[in-house]
Each structure stands twice: as structure tokens, then as C-alpha cells.
Design an enzyme around this catalytic site. Structure first.
Site, PDB file in Angstrom:
ATOM      1  N   ASP A 115       4.928 -35.602  -7.888  1.00 48.47           N
ATOM      2  CA  ASP A 115       4.630 -36.767  -7.054  1.00 48.47           C
ATOM      3  C   ASP A 115       5.867 -37.107  -6.212  1.00 48.47           C
ATOM      4  OD1 ASP A 115       2.390 -39.188  -7.156  1.00 48.47           O
ATOM      5  OD2 ASP A 115       4.377 -39.862  -6.498  1.00 48.47           O
ATOM      6  N   HIS A 142      -2.276 -32.200  -8.897  1.00 46.98           N
ATOM      7  CA  HIS A 142      -2.581 -31.457  -7.670  1.00 46.98           C
ATOM      8  C   HIS A 142      -4.084 -31.407  -7.379  1.00 46.98           C
ATOM      9  CE1 HIS A 142      -2.228 -28.509  -4.499  1.00 46.98           C
ATOM     10  NE2 HIS A 142      -2.999 -27.674  -5.153  1.00 46.98           N
ATOM     11  N   TYR A 147       0.364 -36.049  -0.457  1.00 40.81           N
ATOM     12  CA  TYR A 147       1.682 -36.278   0.144  1.00 40.81           C
ATOM     13  C   TYR A 147       2.021 -37.758  -0.008  1.00 40.81           C
ATOM     14  CZ  TYR A 147       1.541 -31.612   2.305  1.00 40.81           C
ATOM     15  OH  TYR A 147       1.506 -30.259   2.536  1.00 40.81           O
TER      16      TYR A 147
HETATM   17  C1  LIG Z   1       7.523 -28.639  -3.610  1.00 42.66           C
HETATM   18  C2  LIG Z   1       6.141 -29.225  -3.416  1.00 42.66           C
HETATM   19  C3  LIG Z   1       5.173 -28.473  -2.754  1.00 42.66           C
HETATM   20  C4  LIG Z   1       3.877 -28.962  -2.576  1.00 42.66           C
HETATM   21  N1  LIG Z   1       2.925 -28.186  -1.967  1.00 42.66           N
HETATM   22  C5  LIG Z   1       1.656 -28.624  -1.867  1.00 42.66           C
HETATM   23  C6  LIG Z   1       0.620 -27.806  -1.343  1.00 42.66           C
HETATM   24  O1  LIG Z   1       0.854 -26.653  -0.955  1.00 42.66           O
HETATM   25  N2  LIG Z   1      -0.634 -28.313  -1.271  1.00 42.66           N
HETATM   26  C7  LIG Z   1      -0.924 -29.575  -1.704  1.00 42.66           C
HETATM   27  O2  LIG Z   1      -2.092 -29.974  -1.651  1.00 42.66           O
HETATM   28  N3  LIG Z   1       0.030 -30.368  -2.197  1.00 42.66           N
HETATM   29  C8  LIG Z   1       1.304 -29.932  -2.304  1.00 42.66           C
HETATM   30  N4  LIG Z   1       2.258 -30.746  -2.845  1.00 42.66           N
HETATM   31  C9  LIG Z   1       1.884 -32.094  -3.289  1.00 42.66           C
HETATM   32  C10 LIG Z   1       1.261 -32.035  -4.684  1.00 42.66           C
HETATM   33  O3  LIG Z   1      -0.058 -31.556  -4.599  1.00 42.66           O
HETATM   34  C11 LIG Z   1       1.235 -33.426  -5.312  1.00 42.66           C
HETATM   35  O4  LIG Z   1       2.552 -33.883  -5.474  1.00 42.66           O
HETATM   36  C12 LIG Z   1       0.510 -33.430  -6.647  1.00 42.66           C
HETATM   37  O5  LIG Z   1       0.195 -34.753  -6.996  1.00 42.66           O
HETATM   38  C13 LIG Z   1       1.339 -32.789  -7.724  1.00 42.66           C
HETATM   39  O6  LIG Z   1       0.674 -32.745  -8.945  1.00 42.66           O
HETATM   40  P1  LIG Z   1       1.549 -32.749 -10.285  1.00 42.66           P
HETATM   41  O7  LIG Z   1       0.640 -32.693 -11.432  1.00 42.66           O
HETATM   42  O8  LIG Z   1       2.603 -31.697 -10.159  1.00 42.66           O
HETATM   43  O9  LIG Z   1       2.294 -34.136 -10.132  1.00 42.66           O
HETATM   44  P2  LIG Z   1       2.491 -35.421 -11.068  1.00 42.66           P
HETATM   45  O10 LIG Z   1       3.697 -36.075 -10.491  1.00 42.66           O
HETATM   46  O11 LIG Z   1       2.512 -35.056 -12.492  1.00 42.66           O
HETATM   47  O12 LIG Z   1       1.207 -36.275 -10.775  1.00 42.66           O
HETATM   48  C14 LIG Z   1       0.857 -36.759  -9.493  1.00 42.66           C
HETATM   49  C15 LIG Z   1      -0.113 -37.922  -9.611  1.00 42.66           C
HETATM   50  O13 LIG Z   1      -1.261 -37.530 -10.372  1.00 42.66           O
HETATM   51  C16 LIG Z   1      -1.343 -38.288 -11.582  1.00 42.66           C
HETATM   52  N5  LIG Z   1      -1.696 -37.377 -12.670  1.00 42.66           N
HETATM   53  C17 LIG Z   1      -1.003 -36.290 -13.065  1.00 42.66           C
HETATM   54  N6  LIG Z   1      -1.625 -35.687 -14.081  1.00 42.66           N
HETATM   55  C18 LIG Z   1      -2.725 -36.405 -14.345  1.00 42.66           C
HETATM   56  C19 LIG Z   1      -3.758 -36.282 -15.308  1.00 42.66           C
HETATM   57  N7  LIG Z   1      -3.772 -35.285 -16.202  1.00 42.66           N
HETATM   58  N8  LIG Z   1      -4.739 -37.214 -15.328  1.00 42.66           N
HETATM   59  C20 LIG Z   1      -4.724 -38.234 -14.439  1.00 42.66           C
HETATM   60  N9  LIG Z   1      -3.774 -38.395 -13.500  1.00 42.66           N
HETATM   61  C21 LIG Z   1      -2.778 -37.493 -13.455  1.00 42.66           C
HETATM   62  C22 LIG Z   1       0.040 -38.871 -11.771  1.00 42.66           C
HETATM   63  O14 LIG Z   1       0.006 -40.030 -12.590  1.00 42.66           O
HETATM   64  C23 LIG Z   1       0.459 -39.134 -10.351  1.00 42.66           C
HETATM   65  O15 LIG Z   1      -0.157 -40.298  -9.868  1.00 42.66           O
HETATM   66  C24 LIG Z   1       3.562 -30.270  -3.030  1.00 42.66           C
HETATM   67  C25 LIG Z   1       4.547 -31.032  -3.686  1.00 42.66           C
HETATM   68  C26 LIG Z   1       5.825 -30.518  -3.878  1.00 42.66           C
HETATM   69  C27 LIG Z   1       6.876 -31.351  -4.586  1.00 42.66           C
END
Ligand SMILES: Cc1cc2nc3c(=O)[nH]c(=O)nc-3n(C[C@H](O)[C@H](O)[C@H](O)COP(=O)(O)OP(=O)(O)OC[C@H]3O[C@@H](n4cnc5c(N)ncnc54)[C@H](O)[C@@H]3O)c2cc1C
Ligand SMILES: *[C@@H]1O[C@H](CO)[C@@H](O)[C@H](O)[C@H]1NC(C)=O
Ligand SMILES: *[C@@H]1O[C@H](CO)[C@@H](O)[C@H](O)[C@H]1NC(C)=O
Ligand SMILES: *[C@@H]1O[C@H](CO)[C@@H](O)[C@H](O)[C@H]1NC(C)=O
Ligand SMILES: *[C@@H]1O[C@H](CO)[C@@H](O)[C@H](O)[C@H]1NC(C)=O
Length: 541
Positions: free
Chosen positions: A120, A189, A481
Site C-alpha cells: 500500500d 492487489h 495507487y
Molecule cells: C512496487 C509496486 C508495484 C506495483 N505495481 C502494480 C501493478 O503492476 N498493477 C497494479 O494493479 N498495482 C500495482 N501496485 C499497487 C498494488 O496493487 C497495491 O499497492 C496493492 O494494494 C498491494 O497489495 P498488497 O497485498 O501487497 O498490499 P497491502 O499493503 O498488504 O494491502 C493493501 C490494501 O489492501 C488491504 N488488504 C490486504 N490484504 C487484505 C486481505 N487479505 N483482506 C482484506 N484486505 C486486505 C490492506 O488493508 C490495504 O488497505 C504496485 C505497488 C508497488 C509498491
């Protein structure tokens, strides 16, 4: 039987003693934490004996607390001493740990932040201004692929890299359309939409999800059938964090040819980048859907001391071999000047390494590496472009980029199947009529609040400078984003004013349907964060 029973009782006793010790050390400072940990203990009968919950608990007094906290923080802005810390981290090892965490947090007046991959942009999965617990999903990461059925069950804590690796291990002609960065977690994601290089052919991750398991506010585990179609709709793009804790997703695999082609072509302003970008805008969303060409403008050093210029990288992915790719680009986008020597043929899974910037020849096992902790400080913002930006305006955008550098952007073309999926099929509304999605990136390495403020200001100024060229009424943004600036204007008096602003930018009219779902499944608004879906249209909770 009796031996097992004794072992169980002993285990429970140990768990209880441990929890009393932990809670004892914190009780003086925070009665809510004490209550929370005692409550977890009282639920210990519901945890299978091979998954004692004590192994999942980290409190600030645990020696491994800081490591557990920082392992999945990507943004250095949120590792400073002043960043609010959780009162506990529960790294669930079994679904019963999630159920107990929800019920006990609720009973103790603590908020939950669920973290899957931790990407995030504004740290909402691990930072909160009110006393909170991190529910870390990292241990719940199994992936079951059924190649014959062309589906897979993916637990929320799995990374995209683990998924890509697993699919590729079983088939050369299957894949899943999801993000470019393979350390992303499936939990966050997918629930925020999820796009990658196959978006124009197969849509977003959420367009390819057929079932899910979620733990609701009452601790019940629901699947698609028992959660109902409205909640299943909401979690496919509306953000999981407003509705419960996603345990796992059932995804539909897609077919890919055994050979795909990638390329990168760079042009600086001096090499005519503006003309190429101008043409790119006209064709990128109309090309064959097998082809995805991202344009990446970035401020770089020019020739001569202190001179800056903009270099635009055109990075391509084609579901096919280089021959047909070259004739396609030659016909529709000859301005790019794509040559055979720019093209590299490979398996789909290898293309995921290429897109992440990993040197050719690296083993695909690198997909199994998790995030290595925070890298740099950063700020990200997004915009949608619906009308072609003139060459004069492009020139003025480059000037702004140089003025507000450091800065790089990703321009991601839409079109293809994205234009065919109705805007209310999922909460993600940006479908037909969009040329491309912009991500703005400002990265820095200087410590301190002064530097942070300065770079945040630069990022905001760039966003402001883009106002004439991007979507309006509302100025739309992409939920994945995350940008907590959205809706944070002081003129938004109540939290609902604020929610309408970010809600309609992220979801357009789908926001109001999300509120209805929220009102049904979490009427007391337990699952909330700075940009969650409110549970009522009327009040300011
Ligand atoms: C280096 C980088 C590259 C990226 N590239 C892309 C890309 O190519 N395409 C794209 O679409 N996005 C991209 N993103 C954005 C990415 O999709 C989001 O940041 C996404 O929320 C990440 O998911 P996470 O589980 O890693 O994050 P987290 O920080 O763990 O979660 C993000 C959000 O979802 C919630 N959440 C997480 N897990 C759960 C769960 N199990 N149940 C309920 N809620 C939950 C969290 O509370 C928070 O609100 C990128 C981000 C970064 C940092
Ligand atoms: C799949 O994984 C197994 C076990 O790690 C390995 O032995 C095998 O070589 C892999 N196959 C492919 C095609 O990657
Ligand atoms: C760009 O130029 C600056 C000095 O103007 C220098 O410090 C920096 O290292 C250069 N960056 C690259 C990538 O060459
Ligand atoms: C950032 O911008 C605000 C408002 O324009 C200004 O008050 C502040 O001084 C700026 N901070 C820095 C570090 O530039
Ligand atoms: C919130 O603030 C924005 C920016 O000032 C403004 O455009 C919008 O109308 C406000 N929303 C509400 C509901 O007051």
C-alpha cells in the site's frame, strides 16, 4: 486419546501463561491490549492444537517485533520513530487466528489493519492513527493450481511471484493477468483491481476471479455462495479492507502462447520522444489486444553539466513471436522504429522478470523472493487520460517534470477488452473511453521530515500541473495507487464529505453501491481506514 488430551491441556496452559505474561507486561500501559490478548486466550479452544495462537503473536516487547513489523513495509516514509506502531501483530497461521483476532479486536475497541504484501503506497495496511493490530497474512500463502480445470485457489498472503512460479511450473501455456511487480500480495492487489501486461487481452485480475473466501465482521468464513453476489462484487475492486479479511481467491487461469515477446525502446526529447508519445496516445489503446506498450517518461541528465531532459521508454509485451509483432508495429506504429534487435522472445513467466527489470538469464526462482524491507521514500499519484494531449501540452508536461523532479511516470494503455467490460461489472469503473492510466512517482533517499515535505510538495505540484490534461468531474484515480491526499482537503467538513470525494474518484457511481453492501455486511463500520467505504450515506462515522 488421554495422552493427546494431556498434551493439549498442557499446550493450552502454556499458551495461557505466555499470554498472561505478554499481557501482564502491557497491561499497565494499555488496558485495551490486555483485554485483547486475554480474549485471544479465551478463544484458544477453537484453535487446532497444531496451530497454537501464541506462535502468531508479536507484541512490542517481543524481540522479533520490529523485524516482523518492517519486513513488509515498502515505503521508508513509514519506518520512522514517529510512525504510529501497532499494539500487536498477529501473523495468523490458521484461519481460526483470523476469526479470533476480529472478534477480540472488536470487543477491545482496537482497529485491525490487514496486511498481505504490504505494498500500500500510503501504508494503510500497517499504520493507523488509532490503537490498532496488524493482522499479517504472510503465513497464509498456499496456492493450489488445477491445470485441467484451468483454475487455482490462492491464499491472500501469497505473492504474485509465487503464483506465477507455480503456474509456470505446471504449464507453459497458462498464466494469470495480474501486476507487474511480483512481490505484491494477492490480498491487497486483487481486491483493488490488479492490472498488468495482459490487461488489454484478459482484463484485470478481478475480471478473472470466480470465487473467494472472506472472514466477516462476525468471524464467519464465507464463500461466494454464502457471502452473496453483492459482497462478492464489492471485494473485486472495491478494496478488501472495508469488508472483512480475504482468506483466499479462486482464479481462472488464462491461456498464453509458449513464446511471448518483450522489448524496450528509449527516446529522449532530443531524439524526438514527443512525436512518438503523441502517436503512442493515438494507437496504444487501439492496437491488437495481444500487445501492451507502456510509455515511461522520466527526468534524466541531459548532455552538459546540470542539464536535465526527459527520456521516454516504450516497454512492450506481445502474446506471440517477434515476427508478427514487428509487422503489427510496422503497420500501426512505425514512429517507434521497433527493430528485430529490440525484441526478445521468451516464456511468459520469464517476461514477468523482464518487466521487473531483472537481468536476462536470472532463474525464475527469483519470483519466490519476498520483499526485502523498505527501499526508498516515495509518493505515488494517479490520473486517467481520456483525450489526446497535444504536442504543445506534452512539451509543457515535460517542462513541469523537469521543474518538479525527481519524477518518473508510467503511462499504461487501456482499450481492448477493458473497453468491453461494463463500468459496473465490478467496482472498478475505468473501462470504455479511457486512453491510459498515469502513475506519477517521486522517489528520494534523504531522511527527515523537511525532505519529506519538500518532495511531497513537488509531487503535489506535478499533479496540479496535470489538471488540464486529465479526467474531470470527477478527476478519477486508481484505488491500487492509493493516495490519501484525495479527499483530504480541509473544506471537506465531515468524513462522509471526504468519502464522497475519494469514493467517486476511485469508483464513480459504483461508490454508492459499495456503501449499500458495506451497510449490510459491516453496519457498525468496524473495518475502516482513511479511505474505506462508509457504512451509511447519511452520517459521519
Ligand atoms: C512496487 C509496486 C508495484 C506495483 N505495481 C502494480 C501493478 O503492476 N498493477 C497494479 O494493479 N498495482 C500495482 N501496485 C499497487 C498494488 O496493487 C497495491 O499497492 C496493492 O494494494 C498491494 O497489495 P498488497 O497485498 O501487497 O498490499 P497491502 O499493503 O498488504 O494491502 C493493501 C490494501 O489492501 C488491504 N488488504 C490486504 N490484504 C487484505 C486481505 N487479505 N483482506 C482484506 N484486505 C486486505 C490492506 O488493508 C490495504 O488497505 C504496485 C505497488 C508497488 C509498491
Ligand atoms: C517444477 O518444480 C519441481 C519441484 O521443484 C522441479 O523439479 C521441476 O523441474 C519444475 N518443473 C518446471 C517445468 O519448472
Ligand atoms: C546526474 O547529474 C548529477 C549532477 O548534475 C549527478 O550528481 C548524478 O549522479 C547524475 N545522474 C546520473 C544517473 O548520471
Ligand atoms: C510545502 O508546501 C506548503 C504549502 O504550499 C508550504 O507551506 C510548505 O512550506 C512547503 N514545504 C516545503 C518543505 O517546501
Ligand atoms: C471536498 O473538497 C473538495 C476540494 O476542495 C471539493 O471539491 C468538494 O466539493 C468537497 N466535497 C464535499 C462533499 O464537500
Amino acid at each position: 486419546m488421554s495422552t493427546g488430551g494431556t498434551a493439549m491441556s498442557l499446550m493450552r496452559l502454556l499458551v495461557s501463561v505466555l499470554i498472561i505474561m505478554l499481557s501482564g507486561s502491557l497491561a499497565a500501559s494499555n488496558p485495551d491490549v490486555d483485554k485483547f490478548l486475554q480474549c485471544l486466550r479465551s478463544h484458544s479452544h477453537s484453535h487446532p492444537s497444531n496451530y497454537p495462537i501464541d506462535q502468531a503473536i508479536y507484541t512490542p516487547t517481543s524481540s522479533s517485533f520490529q523485524t516482523a513489523l518492517e519486513a513488509f513495509i515498502t515505503n521508508r516514509r513509514f519506518v520512522s520513530p514517529s510512525t504510529p506502531k501497532p499494539v500487536a501483530i498477529i501473523a495468523a497461521k490458521h484461519e481460526s487466528h483470523i476469526q479470533a483476532t476480529i472478534l477480540c479486536a472488536k470487543a477491545s475497541g482496537l482497529q485491525i489493519r490487514t496486511r498481505s504484501g504490504g505494498h500500500d503506497y500510503d501504508g494503510l495496511s500497517y499504520v493507523s492513527e488509532v490503537p490498532f493490530i496488524i493482522l499479517d497474512m504472510l503465513n497464509l500463502r498456499s496456492i493450489d493450481v488445477d491445470i485441467a480445470g484451468e483454475t487455482a485457489w490462492v491464499q491472500a498472503g501469497a505473492t504474485l511471484g509465487e503464483l506465477y512460479h507455480k503456474i509456470a511450473n505446471l504449464s507453459n501455456v497458462h498464466a494469470f493477468p495480474a501486476g507487474v511487480c511480483f512481490t505484491l500480495g494477492a490480498g491487497g492487489h486483487f481486491s483493488g483491481g490488479g492490472y498488468g501486461t495482459m490487461m488489454r487481452k484478459y482484463g484485470l485480475s478481478v475480471d478473472n476471479i470466480v470465487d473467494a473466501q472472506i472472514v466477516d465482521v462476525n468471524g464467519n468464513i464465507l464463500d461466494r455462495k454464502s457471502m452473496g453476489e453483492d459482497l462478492f462484487w464489492a471485494i473485486r475492486g472495491g478494496g478488501g479492507a472495508s469488508f472483512g479479511v480475504i482468506l483466499s481467491w479462486k482464479i481462472k487461469l488464462v491461456r498464453v502462447p509458449p513464446t511471448v515477446t518483450v522489448f524496450q525502446v528509449d527516446r529522449t526529447l532530443e531524439q524526438g520522444a514527443t512525436d512518438v508519445v503523441y502517436k503512442w496516445q493515438q494507437v496504444a489503446s487501439k492496437l491488437d489486444r495481444e500487445l501492451f506498450i507502456r510509455a515511461m517518461p522520466q527526468v534524466v541528465n541531459g548532455t552538459g553539466a546540470g542539464v536535465k531532459t526527459v527520456r521516454v521508454s516504450f516497454i512492450g509485451f506481445f502474446l506471440g513471436e517477434s515476427g508478427p509483432l514487428l509487422s503489427l508495429v510496422g503497420k500501426s506504429f512505425s514512429e517507434l522504429g521497433l527493430q528485430q534487435r529490440d525484441c526478445v522472445e521468451m516464456r511468459w513467466v520469464e517476461s514477468t522478470l523482464f518487466w521487473y527489470g531483472i537481468p536476462r538469464g536470472t532463474s525464475v526462482d527469483v519470483l519466490l523472493d519476498r520483499l526485502q524491507g523498505p527501499q526508498s521514500f516515495y509518493e505515488r499519484k494517479s490520473d486517467y487520460v481520456k483525450d489526446i494531449i497535444s504536442k504543445e501540452s506534452l512539451e509543457s508536461i515535460w517542462k513541469s517534470m523537469i521543474e518538479y523532479e525527481p519524477l518518473w511516470m508510467q503511462w499504461n494503455p487501456y482499450g481492448g477488452i477493458m473497453s468491453e467490460i461494463p463500468s459496473n461489472a465490478t467496482p472498478f469503473p475505468h473501462r470504455a473511453g479511457y486512453l491510459f492510466l498515469i502513475q506519477y512517482s517521486t522517489d528520494w533517499n534523504e531522511e527527515g521530515i523537511e525532505a519529506t515535505n519538500r518532495y511531497m510538495n513537488l509531487s503535489r505540484k506535478m499533479h496540479e500541473a496535470m489538471t488540464p490534461y486529465v479526467s474531470k468531474y470527477p478527476r478519477e484515480a486508481f484505488l491500487n495507487y492509493r493516495d490519501v491526499d484525495i479527499g483530504s482537503n480541509p473544506s471537506n467538513q465531515t468524513s462522509f464529505d471526504k468519502a464522497v470525494v475519494y469514493g467517486t474518484k476511485y469508483f464513480r457511481d459504483n461508490f454508492f453501491r459499495l456503501v449499500k453492501v458495506k451497510a449490510r455486511v459491516d453496519p457498525d463500520n468496524f473495518f475502516k481506514n482513511e479511505q474505506s467505504i462508509p457504512s451509511t450515506l447519511a452520517s459521519a462515522n
